[in-house]
Write a protein that holds these residues in place. Structure first.
Motif, short mmCIF file in Angstrom:
data_model
loop_
_atom_site.label_atom_id
_atom_site.label_comp_id
_atom_site.label_asym_id
_atom_site.label_seq_id
_atom_site.Cartn_x
_atom_site.Cartn_y
_atom_site.Cartn_z
N TYR A 121 59.09 120.24 76.16
CA TYR A 121 59.48 121.61 75.84
C TYR A 121 60.98 121.78 76.04
N GLY A 143 63.24 131.25 74.57
CA GLY A 143 62.13 131.04 75.49
C GLY A 143 61.73 129.58 75.55
N LEU A 144 60.46 129.34 75.83
CA LEU A 144 59.93 127.99 75.98
C LEU A 144 59.32 127.55 74.65
N PHE A 201 61.80 120.56 79.63
CA PHE A 201 60.67 120.32 80.52
C PHE A 201 59.72 119.31 79.89
N THR A 258 44.83 122.64 82.47
CA THR A 258 46.14 123.09 82.91
C THR A 258 47.20 122.10 82.50
N GLN A 259 48.32 122.60 82.06
CA GLN A 259 49.49 121.76 81.86
C GLN A 259 50.35 121.85 83.11
N PHE A 316 53.92 121.06 84.77
CA PHE A 316 55.29 120.87 84.35
C PHE A 316 56.09 120.09 85.38
N GLY A 317 57.02 119.31 84.88
CA GLY A 317 58.02 118.70 85.75
C GLY A 317 59.10 119.71 86.08
N ARG A 327 68.31 120.02 83.28
CA ARG A 327 69.28 121.02 82.79
C ARG A 327 70.38 120.28 82.07
N PHE A 369 43.56 131.73 76.94
CA PHE A 369 44.66 132.59 77.37
C PHE A 369 44.96 132.34 78.84
N PHE A 370 46.25 132.40 79.16
CA PHE A 370 46.67 132.08 80.51
C PHE A 370 47.85 132.95 80.90
N TYR A 429 51.19 132.16 83.28
CA TYR A 429 51.95 131.22 84.06
C TYR A 429 53.03 132.00 84.80
N GLN A 448 56.88 131.61 86.61
CA GLN A 448 58.08 130.76 86.69
C GLN A 448 59.08 131.40 87.64
N ARG A 478 64.92 129.20 88.15
CA ARG A 478 65.40 127.82 88.11
C ARG A 478 64.33 126.80 88.50
N LYS A 479 63.07 127.19 88.28
CA LYS A 479 61.96 126.29 88.56
C LYS A 479 61.12 126.12 87.30
N GLU A 480 60.10 125.26 87.40
CA GLU A 480 59.23 125.04 86.27
C GLU A 480 58.10 126.06 86.24
N PRO A 481 57.52 126.31 85.06
CA PRO A 481 56.35 127.19 84.98
C PRO A 481 55.15 126.55 85.68
N LEU A 532 50.81 127.33 86.40
CA LEU A 532 49.67 128.16 86.05
C LEU A 532 49.35 129.14 87.17
N VAL A 551 42.67 133.44 81.72
CA VAL A 551 42.16 134.77 81.39
C VAL A 551 40.86 134.60 80.63
N LEU A 570 54.77 134.49 82.44
CA LEU A 570 54.69 134.03 81.06
C LEU A 570 53.26 134.18 80.54
N LEU A 577 50.09 124.88 73.59
CA LEU A 577 50.19 126.24 74.10
C LEU A 577 51.39 126.94 73.47
N PHE A 609 53.96 130.00 74.30
CA PHE A 609 54.42 130.80 75.43
C PHE A 609 55.15 132.04 74.94
N LYS A 649 58.08 134.89 76.01
CA LYS A 649 59.37 134.69 76.68
C LYS A 649 59.33 135.12 78.14
#
Lengths: 118, 110
Positions: free
Chosen positions: A35, A42-43, A91, A106-107, A109-110, A114, B33-34, B36, B38, B41-44, B46, B50, B87, B98, B100, B102
């Motif tokens: 991603y 966004g993502l 990501f 579930t996915q 993420f790492g 950046r 549907f989910f 997430y 975040q 400065r971190k990752e998303p 879960l 839903v 998210l 998936l 996402f 924003k």
């Protein structure tokens, strides 16, 4: 247990240079996703692999981007040549259930890479 | 029209408040549907899936309205640690990928 591992965590490079991002998915996971995240868009999914095979690369912006997954424990995303508009957080994510219709897998993420292209 | 739309916020609420976020999706073939979460400065990660009948996980309640194609997340008794971007995520039937939104930023203040 180790989660998804990405390297480098930060990369600053100059326009025109080649950039290689690396990802090690969670052991046993057979789906891997790349991603890109920016404030504006966004993502966004770039590409995903199932059992090391690229399934959908429709999100790859252009030919400058390429991704490989030579084995179940390693993937790379390469940008050549890089441009300032490639600056983003990249990501990698993995999951254990490939393509299950209606699945709730579930996915994971790492921490992301950046990337800043000057 | 964007596939998944969310109000970007930020939502500024005091500790203890109840706050709700909505999300709309455009593809009626969406199946899963989910939500997430975040952190900055971190990752998303879960937060919760839903389900059609709605589901609750502690202070968090998720609802799905298929007819109107929207999903909601309710957070009760907000904590400072709830400050994050939430998210909204959907998956279309037959696909692994998936989509996402924003995200909606939540700031909980003392």
């Amino acid at each position: 247990d180790a989660g998804v591992i990405q390297s480098p965590r930060h990369e600053v490079t100059e326009m025109g240079q080649e950039v290689t991002l690396r990802c090690k998915p969670i052991s046993g996971h057979n789906s891997l996703f790349w991603y890109r995240q920016t404030m504006m868009r966004g993502l966004e999914l770039l590409i995903y692999f199932n059992n090391n095979v690229p399934i959908d690369d429709s999100g790859m912006p252009e030919d400058r981007f390429s991704a490989k997954m030579p084995n179940a424990s390693f993937s790379t995303l390469k940008i050549q040549p890089s441009e300032p508009r490639d600056s983003a957080v990249y990501f990698c994510a993995s999951s254990s259930v490939p393509g299950q219709v209606g699945g709730q897998e579930t996915q994971y993420f790492g921490p992301g890479t950046r990337l800043l292209v000057l | 029209r964007k596939e998944v739309e969310q109000d970007p916020g930020p939502f500024n609420v005091p500790e203890g408040a109840t706050v709700a976020f909505n999300c709309t999706y455009s593809n009626s073939a969406s199946q899963s549907f989910f939500w997430y979460r975040q952190d900055c400065r971190k990752e998303p990660k879960l937060l919760m899936s839903v389900y059609s009948s709605g589901n609750e996980d502690g202070r968090f309640t998720a609802q799905l309205n298929r007819a109107s194609q929207y999903i909601s997340l309710l957070i009760r008794d907000s904590k400072l640690s709830d400050s994050a971007t939430y998210l909204c995520v959907v998956r279309v039937t037959g696909y692994s990928t998936l989509t996402f939104g924003k995200g909606t930023m939540l700031l909980v203040s003392p």
